[in-house]
Write an enzyme that holds these catalytic residues in place. Structure first.
Site, PDB file in Angstrom:
ATOM      1  N   GLN A  20       0.830  -1.198   0.000  1.00  0.00           N
ATOM      2  CA  GLN A  20       0.000   0.000   0.000  1.00  0.00           C
ATOM      3  C   GLN A  20       0.869   1.255   0.000  1.00  0.00           C
ATOM      4  OE1 GLN A  20      -2.242  -0.609   3.621  1.00  0.00           O
ATOM      5  NE2 GLN A  20      -0.404  -0.881   4.817  1.00  0.00           N
TER       6      GLN A  20
ATOM      7  N   HIS B 288     -11.886   4.327  18.357  1.00  0.00           N
ATOM      8  CA  HIS B 288     -11.170   3.240  19.024  1.00  0.00           C
ATOM      9  C   HIS B 288     -11.772   2.896  20.388  1.00  0.00           C
ATOM     10  CE1 HIS B 288      -8.124   4.329  15.930  1.00  0.00           C
ATOM     11  NE2 HIS B 288      -8.073   3.016  15.869  1.00  0.00           N
TER      12      HIS B 288
ATOM     13  N   ASP C 133      -1.640   0.576  13.368  1.00  0.00           N
ATOM     14  CA  ASP C 133      -1.263   1.876  13.936  1.00  0.00           C
ATOM     15  C   ASP C 133      -1.140   1.828  15.459  1.00  0.00           C
ATOM     16  OD1 ASP C 133      -3.961   1.832  14.769  1.00  0.00           O
ATOM     17  OD2 ASP C 133      -4.589   2.993  13.027  1.00  0.00           O
TER      18      ASP C 133
ATOM     19  N   ASP D  56      -0.841  -7.862  11.556  1.00  0.00           N
ATOM     20  CA  ASP D  56      -1.034  -6.866  10.499  1.00  0.00           C
ATOM     21  C   ASP D  56      -0.142  -7.244   9.324  1.00  0.00           C
ATOM     22  OD1 ASP D  56      -2.149  -3.768  10.209  1.00  0.00           O
ATOM     23  OD2 ASP D  56      -0.350  -4.149   9.033  1.00  0.00           O
TER      24      ASP D  56
ATOM     25  N   ASP E  50      -0.425 -12.483   6.645  1.00  0.00           N
ATOM     26  CA  ASP E  50      -1.784 -12.452   6.129  1.00  0.00           C
ATOM     27  C   ASP E  50      -2.713 -13.025   7.191  1.00  0.00           C
ATOM     28  OD1 ASP E  50      -3.738 -12.377   3.721  1.00  0.00           O
ATOM     29  OD2 ASP E  50      -3.928 -14.412   4.522  1.00  0.00           O
ATOM     30  N   ALA E  51      -3.707 -12.239   7.601  1.00  0.00           N
ATOM     31  CA  ALA E  51      -4.564 -12.649   8.709  1.00  0.00           C
ATOM     32  C   ALA E  51      -5.357 -13.914   8.387  1.00  0.00           C
ATOM     33  CB  ALA E  51      -5.513 -11.512   9.070  1.00  0.00           C
TER      34      ALA E  51
ATOM     35  N   ASP F 112     -10.064  -5.260  13.102  1.00  0.00           N
ATOM     36  CA  ASP F 112     -10.010  -3.861  12.653  1.00  0.00           C
ATOM     37  C   ASP F 112      -9.407  -3.785  11.251  1.00  0.00           C
ATOM     38  OD1 ASP F 112     -10.279  -1.119  12.760  1.00  0.00           O
ATOM     39  OD2 ASP F 112      -8.419  -0.797  13.872  1.00  0.00           O
TER      40      ASP F 112
END
Length: 512
Positions: free
Chosen positions: A248, A278, A302, A322, A356-357, A374
């Site tokens: 990205q 959040h 983040d 992530d 990779d989730a 999230d």
């Protein structure tokens, strides 16, 4: 000496043939790179990568067909025309990425510019191969010409498809990649001009090729500035950080005390109101588990969701999965961003996994008291798979008895069908759900869904000290007015990806 004289033209002719065959490889590689650049930039700027790549590839191939068909009308001077085409492709293809980034915030009908540019480049690339085959026809028999041209063409396409994601985008970026391959195109033209015996008659082409080469070199040197100019124009804010990872484009902007993160042009948070998002994401799930000691966060690179998790005194271990290491590095090493997440990513209780989730959840055997999902919105099928029944069925066994999961689920006001599709899919996977929504100024009405192996219930125990989420706000969040009320929707499965389509359609209507 007299015996060497006739050999020189023969050697020069042989070098010309070799260069023409190499040109086939260069043409194929450059042509596919320009196609990949357009598709990638379109998906970055317009979203829905499947639609963007599909339409870009279709337009490009159609344009190549038109160019190939039009080549029949070339009756003479094929080599001269091929050189001119190379120069023009170098100019348009080389500058295409920079032009698209610069024009996106300035041109209202950006799609027209995008597809027009793709068509023109595709048309020119479609001219190249037929012209080369005609130029080579007098040097090989027909079958050998076709064999040579197609071999180099396919090998060049393979090279481009491997180099683009693995080397070019991560290390050069999109703008420099375009400019570099523009230089390859114009380099082919210049090399041919040097080998043509009658190059004195092509002085105009020599000058044009040199001017294009100079412009591409200048653009390559100034690529970072060009990217910054485009991002300043797009975001209207001071860009304080920008980088491309293999996954990205990450951009941070600052206006006064407001820090904003954009991924592929999409706003992820504003520091002025992210606490609303959040707190609403984390505390309704954490407050429904008696002693949440072990927590899983999927996405959330983040560290802002983790910040809220660590406010709970019973938390002993947090696993954060992530995909992008560039994201987690940025938010764990930069002082300004660490102050936002209060150092959550470097907390000794934190374990960061860059993976990779979907694969990680499938392979892991760990149990968690709370799972916080999230992920980015389902803008394409690669993200949409993380909202499918298959994924949620894999997620369920990771919850301890009495555990609770929560999923960010887009806006129930802007995209109600997409929101309720997430709820329907969780229920199809065996979860009991409790949807809720809150208002976040940067996003508007935003939705979340609690999911457990039993009914999550309406009552929740909240920590003191929240800036936004009170007991009253938590109760109100579960009330949906008629314009956000539940409606019949399909289950999102890997083989239908209904969520991606409904999300794209609803947001497109909203944004006009």
């Amino acid at each position: 000496m007299a015996e060497d004289a006739p050999a020189r033209p023969a050697r020069k002719q042989g070098a010309l043939v070799g260069l023409l065959l190499a040109s086939v490889f260069a043409v194929a590689t450059c042509g596919l790179i320009y196609e990949l650049l357009a598709g990638t930039i379109a998906s970055y700027l317009l979203g829905d990568s499947v639609t963007q790549f599909s339409t870009i590839i279709g337009t490009y191939l159609f344009a190549m067909g038109v160019g190939s068909w039009c080549s029949r009308y070339v009756k003479r001077d094929e080599l001269r025309l091929f050189i001119r085409v190379e120069i023009l492709v170098a100019l348009l293809g080389g500058w295409s990425a920079a032009a698209l980034f610069l024009l996106f915030p300035l041109v209202e009908q950006f799609r027209i510019i995008l597809y027009l540019l793709v068509f023109v480049i595709g048309f020119l690339v479609g001219l190249e191969i037929p012209l080369l085959m005609r130029i080579l026809r007098d040097r090989f028999d027909f079958s050998e010409t076709v064999s040579n041209v197609l071999t180099f063409d396919y090998v060049g396409a393979l090279a481009a498809s491997l180099l683009f994601p693995m080397l070019l985008v991560p290390h050069l970026g999109l703008i420099r990649t375009g400019l570099m391959f523009g230089l390859i195109n114009v380099g082919v033209a210049l090399a041919l001009l040097m080998l043509i015996p009658a190059r004195a008659k092509l002085a105009r082409e020599c000058i044009l090729a040199l001017l294009v080469a100079v412009s591409l070199i200048a653009g390559f040197v100034l690529a970072n500035r060009i990217q910054r100019w485009s991002e300043i124009a797009a975001y209207g804010e001071r860009v304080i950080y920008a980088a491309s990872s293999p996954y990205q484009r990450l951009v941070l902007t600052r206006h006064d005390d407001d820090i904003r993160l954009y991924l592929n042009g999409n706003l992820q948070f504003s520091s002025r109101d992210e606490y609303r998002y959040h707190e609403a994401l984390v505390h309704p799930a954490m407050g429904r588990v008696a002693r949440p000691a072990n927590v899983l966060i999927l996405g959330g690179g983040d560290g802002l969701a983790a910040r809220e998790v660590f406010r709970h005194p019973d938390v002993r271990h947090v696993t954060l999965v992530d995909l992008d290491p560039a994201m987690t590095r940025l938010f764990s090493r930069t002082a300004l961003l660490r102050s936002l997440n209060r150092g959550s990513l470097v907390d000794p209780r934190m374990h960061v996994v860059n993976a990779d989730a979907f694969r990680w959840v499938r392979e892991s055997r760990q149990l968690f008291d709370v799972i916080i999902v999230d992920f980015p919105d389902p803008v394409d099928f690669s993200v949409g798979k993380l909202y499918t029944e298959s994924f949620y069925r894999m997620l369920r066994p990771h919850l301890t008895p009495g555990g609770m999961a929560v999923i960010q689920s887009t806006s129930p006001l802007v995209a109600p069908a997409a929101f309720w599709t997430v709820a329907q899919t969780l229920e199809a996977a065996g979860f009991h759900t409790r949807p809720y929504h809150v208002y976040v100024p940067s996003f508007g009405e935003w939705g979340f869904i609690l999911a457990g192996n039993s009914d999550p219930g309406a009552s929740v125990t909240l920590l003191p000290g929240n800036r936004f989420l009170s007991a009253d706000a938590a109760r109100q969040a579960m009330i949906f007015p008629p314009d956000m009320a539940r409606r019949p929707v399909p289950v999102n499965r890997l083989d239908n990806q209904a969520l991606v389509r409904s999300f794209a359609e609803e947001w497109a209507r909203y944004e006009g």
